[in-house]
Write a protein that holds these residues in place. Structure first.
Motif, PDB file in Angstrom:
ATOM      1  N   SER A 189       0.860  -1.184   0.000  1.00  0.00           N
ATOM      2  CA  SER A 189       0.000   0.000   0.000  1.00  0.00           C
ATOM      3  C   SER A 189       0.894   1.230   0.000  1.00  0.00           C
ATOM      4  CB  SER A 189      -0.898   0.016   1.241  1.00  0.00           C
ATOM      5  OG  SER A 189      -0.108   0.016   2.417  1.00  0.00           O
ATOM      6  N   CYS A 190       0.260   2.359  -0.350  1.00  0.00           N
ATOM      7  CA  CYS A 190       0.972   3.628  -0.220  1.00  0.00           C
ATOM      8  C   CYS A 190       0.781   4.140   1.205  1.00  0.00           C
ATOM      9  CB  CYS A 190       0.438   4.626  -1.233  1.00  0.00           C
ATOM     10  SG  CYS A 190      -1.266   5.109  -0.903  1.00  0.00           S
ATOM     11  N   HIS A 191       1.445   5.222   1.541  1.00  0.00           N
ATOM     12  CA  HIS A 191       1.356   5.765   2.895  1.00  0.00           C
ATOM     13  C   HIS A 191      -0.070   6.158   3.280  1.00  0.00           C
ATOM     14  CE1 HIS A 191       1.777   8.326   6.332  1.00  0.00           C
ATOM     15  NE2 HIS A 191       1.296   9.330   5.629  1.00  0.00           N
ATOM     16  N   CYS A 192      -0.825   6.803   2.368  1.00  0.00           N
ATOM     17  CA  CYS A 192      -2.165   7.295   2.721  1.00  0.00           C
ATOM     18  C   CYS A 192      -3.245   6.228   2.531  1.00  0.00           C
ATOM     19  CB  CYS A 192      -2.497   8.568   1.937  1.00  0.00           C
ATOM     20  SG  CYS A 192      -2.956   8.300   0.213  1.00  0.00           S
ATOM     21  N   GLU A 193      -2.867   5.064   2.050  1.00  0.00           N
ATOM     22  CA  GLU A 193      -3.749   3.899   1.873  1.00  0.00           C
ATOM     23  C   GLU A 193      -4.823   4.106   0.805  1.00  0.00           C
ATOM     24  OE1 GLU A 193      -4.921   2.890   5.911  1.00  0.00           O
ATOM     25  OE2 GLU A 193      -3.010   1.872   6.222  1.00  0.00           O
ATOM     26  N   SER A 194      -4.654   5.121  -0.052  1.00  0.00           N
ATOM     27  CA  SER A 194      -5.561   5.271  -1.198  1.00  0.00           C
ATOM     28  C   SER A 194      -5.312   4.177  -2.228  1.00  0.00           C
ATOM     29  CB  SER A 194      -5.350   6.622  -1.885  1.00  0.00           C
ATOM     30  OG  SER A 194      -5.623   7.678  -1.003  1.00  0.00           O
ATOM     31  N   VAL A 195      -4.101   3.636  -2.223  1.00  0.00           N
ATOM     32  CA  VAL A 195      -3.753   2.553  -3.137  1.00  0.00           C
ATOM     33  C   VAL A 195      -3.357   1.337  -2.317  1.00  0.00           C
ATOM     34  CG1 VAL A 195      -2.217   1.773  -4.989  1.00  0.00           C
ATOM     35  CG2 VAL A 195      -2.855   4.189  -4.846  1.00  0.00           C
ATOM     36  N   PHE A 253       3.386   5.732  -8.804  1.00  0.00           N
ATOM     37  CA  PHE A 253       3.357   6.284  -7.444  1.00  0.00           C
ATOM     38  C   PHE A 253       1.946   6.758  -7.116  1.00  0.00           C
ATOM     39  CE2 PHE A 253       3.100  10.854  -8.332  1.00  0.00           C
ATOM     40  CZ  PHE A 253       3.461  10.895  -9.673  1.00  0.00           C
ATOM     41  N   CYS A 254       1.654   6.910  -5.827  1.00  0.00           N
ATOM     42  CA  CYS A 254       0.359   7.429  -5.395  1.00  0.00           C
ATOM     43  C   CYS A 254       0.338   8.933  -5.614  1.00  0.00           C
ATOM     44  CB  CYS A 254       0.132   7.113  -3.919  1.00  0.00           C
ATOM     45  SG  CYS A 254      -1.349   7.951  -3.278  1.00  0.00           S
ATOM     46  N   ASN A 255      -0.673   9.410  -6.350  1.00  0.00           N
ATOM     47  CA  ASN A 255      -0.708  10.848  -6.651  1.00  0.00           C
ATOM     48  C   ASN A 255      -1.336  11.658  -5.520  1.00  0.00           C
ATOM     49  OD1 ASN A 255      -3.507  10.557  -7.050  1.00  0.00           O
ATOM     50  ND2 ASN A 255      -3.210  10.110  -9.223  1.00  0.00           N
ATOM     51  N   ARG A 256      -1.704  11.007  -4.411  1.00  0.00           N
ATOM     52  CA  ARG A 256      -2.192  11.737  -3.236  1.00  0.00           C
ATOM     53  C   ARG A 256      -1.102  11.917  -2.190  1.00  0.00           C
ATOM     54  NH1 ARG A 256      -8.037  11.518  -3.471  1.00  0.00           N
ATOM     55  NH2 ARG A 256      -8.140  11.990  -1.251  1.00  0.00           N
ATOM     56  N   CYS A 257      -0.286  10.897  -1.980  1.00  0.00           N
ATOM     57  CA  CYS A 257       0.753  11.007  -0.933  1.00  0.00           C
ATOM     58  C   CYS A 257       2.171  10.885  -1.474  1.00  0.00           C
ATOM     59  CB  CYS A 257       0.512   9.979   0.173  1.00  0.00           C
ATOM     60  SG  CYS A 257       0.901   8.287  -0.299  1.00  0.00           S
ATOM     61  N   GLY A 258       2.345  10.523  -2.737  1.00  0.00           N
ATOM     62  CA  GLY A 258       3.689  10.496  -3.322  1.00  0.00           C
ATOM     63  C   GLY A 258       4.465   9.209  -3.123  1.00  0.00           C
TER      64      GLY A 258
HETATM   65 ZN   LIG Z   1      -1.173   7.452  -1.059  1.00  0.00          ZN
END
Ligand SMILES: [Zn+2]
Ligand SMILES: [Zn+2]
Length: 165
Positions: A6-12, A85-90
């Protein structure tokens, strides 16, 4: 080995099957350092692209890195690989290179599944490392000015660690 990431913000969130999950390859190139490596390096894993499942795909952006090798103009320019990459948290997620369409290379930093600890490590692309990066020394630490010849699969097979389904 099934990897969940997952990404840091968990959007992905994603899951993928990996026959070569040992995080033994630390890359110190400027692309990895700037886009994925807080400690000066990033670590790629090898996984099976056909098994990749993604939630939150709309939050993913991908780009082509620019290869800058002034002494080697034919290698310079846009890399064919896509870095996702996650475009919300990078958070850096994975690399996909259409030259090897059956593979995907998740960044170890994006994986939540506890990864096995490698018996030895390769420190690669040291020609490009930042002067402040500390590179571990010792009998299980191997140093390469560029990339090693051995693939992720070959390394895992040589150590008896390749986990084919
Ligand atoms: Zn994210
Ligand atoms: Zn790199």
């Amino acid at each position: 080995m099934l990897l969940e990431g997952s990404c840091h913000c968990e959007s992905v969130r994603f899951r993928v099957d990996s026959p070569s999950p040992y995080p033994y390859m630390a890359c110190y190139c400027s692309i990895c350092r700037k886009t994925a490596g807080g400690g000066g390096y990033a670590i790629n894993l090898g996984a099976d692209y056909n098994t990749l499942e993604v939630e939150g795909e709309e939050n993913i952006t991908a780009f082509h890195a620019i290869i800058r090798e002034p002494e080697n103009p034919e290698r310079s320019g846009e890399s064919p690989a896509w870095r996702h990459f996650c475009n919300r948290c990078g958070s850096a997620l994975w690399l996909y290179d259409p030259r090897w369409p059956e593979l995907v290379h998740p960044f170890a930093s994006a994986i939540d599944t506890p990864l096995p600890k490698p018996p030895e490590r390769n420190h690669i692309m040291l020609d490009y490392k930042a002067p402040w990066c500390e590179v571990p020394e010792g009998e299980h630490e191997h140093h390469f000015s560029r990339g090693p010849d051995e693939s992720l699969e070959e390394w895992h097979r040589r150590h008896g660690l390749y986990d084919a389904p």
